[in-house]
Write a protein that holds these residues in place. Structure first.
Motif, PDB file in Angstrom:
ATOM      1  N   ALA A  51     -43.093  -3.399 -94.926  1.00 52.14           N
ATOM      2  CA  ALA A  51     -43.388  -4.083 -93.664  1.00 52.14           C
ATOM      3  C   ALA A  51     -42.219  -4.983 -93.271  1.00 52.14           C
ATOM      4  CB  ALA A  51     -44.674  -4.901 -93.800  1.00 52.14           C
ATOM      5  N   GLU A  52     -41.642  -5.666 -94.246  1.00 43.84           N
ATOM      6  CA  GLU A  52     -40.497  -6.537 -93.966  1.00 43.84           C
ATOM      7  C   GLU A  52     -39.304  -5.725 -93.463  1.00 43.84           C
ATOM      8  OE1 GLU A  52     -37.914  -9.202 -96.855  1.00 43.84           O
ATOM      9  OE2 GLU A  52     -39.959 -10.005 -96.611  1.00 43.84           O
ATOM     10  N   GLU A  53     -39.050  -4.563 -94.081  1.00 38.61           N
ATOM     11  CA  GLU A  53     -37.961  -3.687 -93.636  1.00 38.61           C
ATOM     12  C   GLU A  53     -38.213  -3.204 -92.212  1.00 38.61           C
ATOM     13  OE1 GLU A  53     -37.557  -0.450 -96.390  1.00 38.61           O
ATOM     14  OE2 GLU A  53     -36.664  -1.720 -97.928  1.00 38.61           O
ATOM     15  N   LYS A  54     -39.443  -2.809 -91.938  1.00 38.56           N
ATOM     16  CA  LYS A  54     -39.790  -2.301 -90.607  1.00 38.56           C
ATOM     17  C   LYS A  54     -39.607  -3.393 -89.564  1.00 38.56           C
ATOM     18  CE  LYS A  54     -43.385   0.303 -88.239  1.00 38.56           C
ATOM     19  NZ  LYS A  54     -44.707   0.913 -88.341  1.00 38.56           N
ATOM     20  N   GLN A  55     -40.033  -4.603 -89.908  1.00 36.68           N
ATOM     21  CA  GLN A  55     -39.907  -5.714 -88.976  1.00 36.68           C
ATOM     22  C   GLN A  55     -38.441  -6.053 -88.716  1.00 36.68           C
ATOM     23  OE1 GLN A  55     -41.830  -9.297 -90.266  1.00 36.68           O
ATOM     24  NE2 GLN A  55     -41.752 -10.212 -88.233  1.00 36.68           N
ATOM     25  N   SER A  56     -37.619  -6.002 -89.750  1.00 38.68           N
ATOM     26  CA  SER A  56     -36.203  -6.353 -89.580  1.00 38.68           C
ATOM     27  C   SER A  56     -35.444  -5.286 -88.794  1.00 38.68           C
ATOM     28  CB  SER A  56     -35.530  -6.617 -90.926  1.00 38.68           C
ATOM     29  OG  SER A  56     -35.400  -5.439 -91.667  1.00 38.68           O
ATOM     30  N   THR A  57     -35.906  -4.030 -88.832  1.00 37.77           N
ATOM     31  CA  THR A  57     -35.237  -2.986 -88.052  1.00 37.77           C
ATOM     32  C   THR A  57     -35.662  -3.023 -86.600  1.00 37.77           C
ATOM     33  OG1 THR A  57     -36.891  -1.305 -88.616  1.00 37.77           O
ATOM     34  CG2 THR A  57     -34.912  -1.432 -90.017  1.00 37.77           C
ATOM     35  N   HIS A  58     -36.799  -3.627 -86.321  1.00 38.98           N
ATOM     36  CA  HIS A  58     -37.288  -3.719 -84.937  1.00 38.98           C
ATOM     37  C   HIS A  58     -36.962  -5.063 -84.298  1.00 38.98           C
ATOM     38  CE1 HIS A  58     -40.189  -0.394 -86.198  1.00 38.98           C
ATOM     39  NE2 HIS A  58     -39.311   0.135 -85.388  1.00 38.98           N
ATOM     40  N   SER A  59     -36.254  -5.911 -85.017  1.00 39.41           N
ATOM     41  CA  SER A  59     -35.900  -7.231 -84.477  1.00 39.41           C
ATOM     42  C   SER A  59     -34.611  -7.196 -83.714  1.00 39.41           C
ATOM     43  CB  SER A  59     -35.779  -8.250 -85.606  1.00 39.41           C
ATOM     44  OG  SER A  59     -37.014  -8.401 -86.253  1.00 39.41           O
TER      45      SER A  59
END
Length: 130
Positions: free
Chosen positions: A122-130
């Motif tokens: 989830a953290e990886e996904k959030q950082s790629t969508h930021s």
């Protein structure tokens, strides 16, 4: 195709050569169906308790997945390298979270490790969508 190549690279080259002469699926959906078939054969061998046959079927499964990479114009070696790096990042996250909680990795439950794994995703996904 040189036998000295790493197995994954050799499988990709064998698959590509066969495809050049028409021994291929018309699209990636056919390859995906083959992957499902091979996975079912692994499961059948495991259900029968035949470890040797299961290992052979895993080889067939790996070859079919290599074919899928080829149909997607992807280098299977690079795909696996990328996934290895992703696995390492996420596992380091799991280790870090357990360490911060002063929980030895060997004492953590699979559910606990999986929860941290999902948090890493989830953290990886959030950082790629930021």
């Amino acid at each position: 195709v040189p036998r000295t190549l790493p197995a994954l690279s050799r499988a990709a080259k064998l698959s590509k050569r066969a495809a050049r002469v028409g021994f291929d699926w018309p699209d990636s959906k056919g390859v995906i169906a083959k992957i499902r078939e091979e996975l079912a054969e692994v499961e059948e061998a495991l259900d029968a308790g035949d470890q040797q046959h299961a290992q052979e079927e895993v080889g067939d499964l790996l070859f079919a997945v290599t074919n899928l990479a080829r149909t997607l114009n992807a280098d299977p070696e690079q795909c696996l390298r990328t996934t290895n790096a992703k696995f390492e990042r996420r596992f380091r996250y799991v280790e870090g979270e357990l360490s911060a909680a002063q929980r030895p990795l060997t004492e953590a439950s699979l559910d606990e490790m999986e929860a941290h794994w999902q948090a890493a995703k989830a953290e990886e996904k959030q950082s790629t969508h930021s």
